[in-house]
Design a protein around this motif. Structure first.
Motif, PDB file in Angstrom:
ATOM      1  N   GLU A  28      37.074  55.318  53.268  1.00  0.00           N
ATOM      2  CA  GLU A  28      36.813  56.191  52.113  1.00  0.00           C
ATOM      3  C   GLU A  28      38.045  56.371  51.236  1.00  0.00           C
ATOM      4  N   SER A  29      39.216  56.565  51.842  1.00  0.00           N
ATOM      5  CA  SER A  29      40.430  56.772  51.047  1.00  0.00           C
ATOM      6  C   SER A  29      40.803  55.501  50.288  1.00  0.00           C
ATOM      7  N   ALA A  30      40.541  54.344  50.871  1.00  0.00           N
ATOM      8  CA  ALA A  30      40.814  53.078  50.191  1.00  0.00           C
ATOM      9  C   ALA A  30      39.862  52.884  49.015  1.00  0.00           C
ATOM     10  N   ILE A  31      38.612  53.307  49.184  1.00  0.00           N
ATOM     11  CA  ILE A  31      37.639  53.230  48.093  1.00  0.00           C
ATOM     12  C   ILE A  31      38.089  54.101  46.931  1.00  0.00           C
ATOM     13  N   LYS A  32      38.558  55.319  47.236  1.00  0.00           N
ATOM     14  CA  LYS A  32      39.057  56.216  46.197  1.00  0.00           C
ATOM     15  C   LYS A  32      40.279  55.625  45.507  1.00  0.00           C
ATOM     16  N   ARG A  33      41.141  54.998  46.296  1.00  0.00           N
ATOM     17  CA  ARG A  33      42.364  54.420  45.736  1.00  0.00           C
ATOM     18  C   ARG A  33      42.040  53.282  44.771  1.00  0.00           C
ATOM     19  N   VAL A  34      41.046  52.474  45.098  1.00  0.00           N
ATOM     20  CA  VAL A  34      40.611  51.398  44.198  1.00  0.00           C
ATOM     21  C   VAL A  34      40.119  51.992  42.886  1.00  0.00           C
ATOM     22  N   ARG A  35      39.342  53.059  42.998  1.00  0.00           N
ATOM     23  CA  ARG A  35      38.794  53.705  41.802  1.00  0.00           C
ATOM     24  C   ARG A  35      39.910  54.263  40.925  1.00  0.00           C
ATOM     25  N   THR A  36      40.866  54.965  41.517  1.00  0.00           N
ATOM     26  CA  THR A  36      41.935  55.566  40.721  1.00  0.00           C
ATOM     27  C   THR A  36      42.859  54.496  40.144  1.00  0.00           C
ATOM     28  N   SER A  37      43.091  53.422  40.895  1.00  0.00           N
ATOM     29  CA  SER A  37      43.966  52.373  40.370  1.00  0.00           C
ATOM     30  C   SER A  37      43.305  51.642  39.203  1.00  0.00           C
ATOM     31  N   GLU A  38      41.979  51.499  39.241  1.00  0.00           N
ATOM     32  CA  GLU A  38      41.275  50.891  38.109  1.00  0.00           C
ATOM     33  C   GLU A  38      41.391  51.771  36.872  1.00  0.00           C
ATOM     34  N   ASP A  39      41.247  53.087  37.055  1.00  0.00           N
ATOM     35  CA  ASP A  39      41.380  54.012  35.928  1.00  0.00           C
ATOM     36  C   ASP A  39      42.793  53.968  35.343  1.00  0.00           C
ATOM     37  N   ALA A  40      43.782  53.969  36.227  1.00  0.00           N
ATOM     38  CA  ALA A  40      45.170  53.929  35.768  1.00  0.00           C
ATOM     39  C   ALA A  40      45.463  52.620  35.053  1.00  0.00           C
ATOM     40  N   ASN A  41      44.927  51.534  35.560  1.00  0.00           N
ATOM     41  CA  ASN A  41      45.133  50.228  34.942  1.00  0.00           C
ATOM     42  C   ASN A  41      44.548  50.200  33.537  1.00  0.00           C
ATOM     43  N   ALA A  42      43.380  50.795  33.356  1.00  0.00           N
ATOM     44  CA  ALA A  42      42.753  50.837  32.035  1.00  0.00           C
ATOM     45  C   ALA A  42      43.605  51.648  31.059  1.00  0.00           C
ATOM     46  N   LEU A  43      44.117  52.794  31.500  1.00  0.00           N
ATOM     47  CA  LEU A  43      44.958  53.611  30.625  1.00  0.00           C
ATOM     48  C   LEU A  43      46.262  52.903  30.276  1.00  0.00           C
ATOM     49  N   ASN A  44      46.886  52.289  31.278  1.00  0.00           N
ATOM     50  CA  ASN A  44      48.147  51.586  31.039  1.00  0.00           C
ATOM     51  C   ASN A  44      47.960  50.409  30.093  1.00  0.00           C
ATOM     52  N   SER A  45      46.879  49.666  30.284  1.00  0.00           N
ATOM     53  CA  SER A  45      46.612  48.512  29.425  1.00  0.00           C
ATOM     54  C   SER A  45      46.390  48.944  27.986  1.00  0.00           C
ATOM     55  N   SER A  46      45.665  50.028  27.792  1.00  0.00           N
ATOM     56  CA  SER A  46      45.396  50.487  26.428  1.00  0.00           C
ATOM     57  C   SER A  46      46.669  50.985  25.762  1.00  0.00           C
ATOM     58  N   GLN A  47      47.535  51.633  26.516  1.00  0.00           N
ATOM     59  CA  GLN A  47      48.778  52.128  25.935  1.00  0.00           C
ATOM     60  C   GLN A  47      49.721  50.977  25.583  1.00  0.00           C
ATOM     61  N   LEU A  48      49.796  49.967  26.435  1.00  0.00           N
ATOM     62  CA  LEU A  48      50.615  48.794  26.126  1.00  0.00           C
ATOM     63  C   LEU A  48      50.074  48.074  24.899  1.00  0.00           C
ATOM     64  N   SER A  49      48.754  47.971  24.813  1.00  0.00           N
ATOM     65  CA  SER A  49      48.126  47.326  23.667  1.00  0.00           C
ATOM     66  C   SER A  49      48.413  48.096  22.384  1.00  0.00           C
ATOM     67  N   ALA A  50      48.360  49.413  22.456  1.00  0.00           N
ATOM     68  CA  ALA A  50      48.655  50.241  21.281  1.00  0.00           C
ATOM     69  C   ALA A  50      50.099  50.061  20.840  1.00  0.00           C
ATOM     70  N   MET A  51      51.013  49.934  21.804  1.00  0.00           N
ATOM     71  CA  MET A  51      52.424  49.720  21.474  1.00  0.00           C
ATOM     72  C   MET A  51      52.595  48.386  20.755  1.00  0.00           C
ATOM     73  N   ARG A  52      51.995  47.346  21.303  1.00  0.00           N
ATOM     74  CA  ARG A  52      52.119  46.014  20.696  1.00  0.00           C
ATOM     75  C   ARG A  52      51.499  45.988  19.301  1.00  0.00           C
ATOM     76  N   THR A  53      50.363  46.672  19.130  1.00  0.00           N
ATOM     77  CA  THR A  53      49.703  46.725  17.835  1.00  0.00           C
ATOM     78  C   THR A  53      50.577  47.435  16.813  1.00  0.00           C
ATOM     79  N   ALA A  54      51.221  48.529  17.209  1.00  0.00           N
ATOM     80  CA  ALA A  54      52.100  49.260  16.298  1.00  0.00           C
ATOM     81  C   ALA A  54      53.277  48.394  15.867  1.00  0.00           C
ATOM     82  N   ILE A  55      53.828  47.628  16.799  1.00  0.00           N
ATOM     83  CA  ILE A  55      54.948  46.744  16.472  1.00  0.00           C
ATOM     84  C   ILE A  55      54.496  45.653  15.507  1.00  0.00           C
TER      85      ILE A  55
END
Length: 84
Positions: free
Chosen positions: A5-32
């Motif tokens: 169960e804890s590993a399932i939760k960790r997969v879920r949270t890491s996917e959410d974090a990955n989506a946020l990080n990817s969008s922020q990196l993309s926004a940085m590159r777009t601004a540049i």
């Protein structure tokens, strides 16, 4: 897919974090890229776009998405372009 169960939760949270990080990196590159295009075109709002790009770089650096040295290097390159 993990069975524990804890590993399932960790997969879920890491996917959410990955989506946020990817969008922020993309926004940085777009601004540049927007700033670079404005400087090449000689647009009037280059200073405004420089502020937005520098802020995006700082935010990515604060979140740990880019290294401190890379953030400073990128901002230095942007400031050289606006000084020309």
């Amino acid at each position: 897919m993990p069975n524990i169960e804890s590993a399932i939760k960790r997969v879920r949270t890491s996917e959410d974090a990955n989506a946020l990080n990817s969008s922020q990196l993309s926004a940085m590159r777009t601004a540049i890229k927007k700033f670079d295009q404005a400087v090449e075109a000689g647009a009037d709002n280059a200073a405004e776009l420089y502020k937005a790009a520098a802020r995006a770089i700082d935010m990515a650096e604060t979140k740990g998405l880019v290294h401190k040295n890379k953030a400073n290097r990128d901002k230095s390159r942007l400031s050289k372009k606006i000084a020309k």
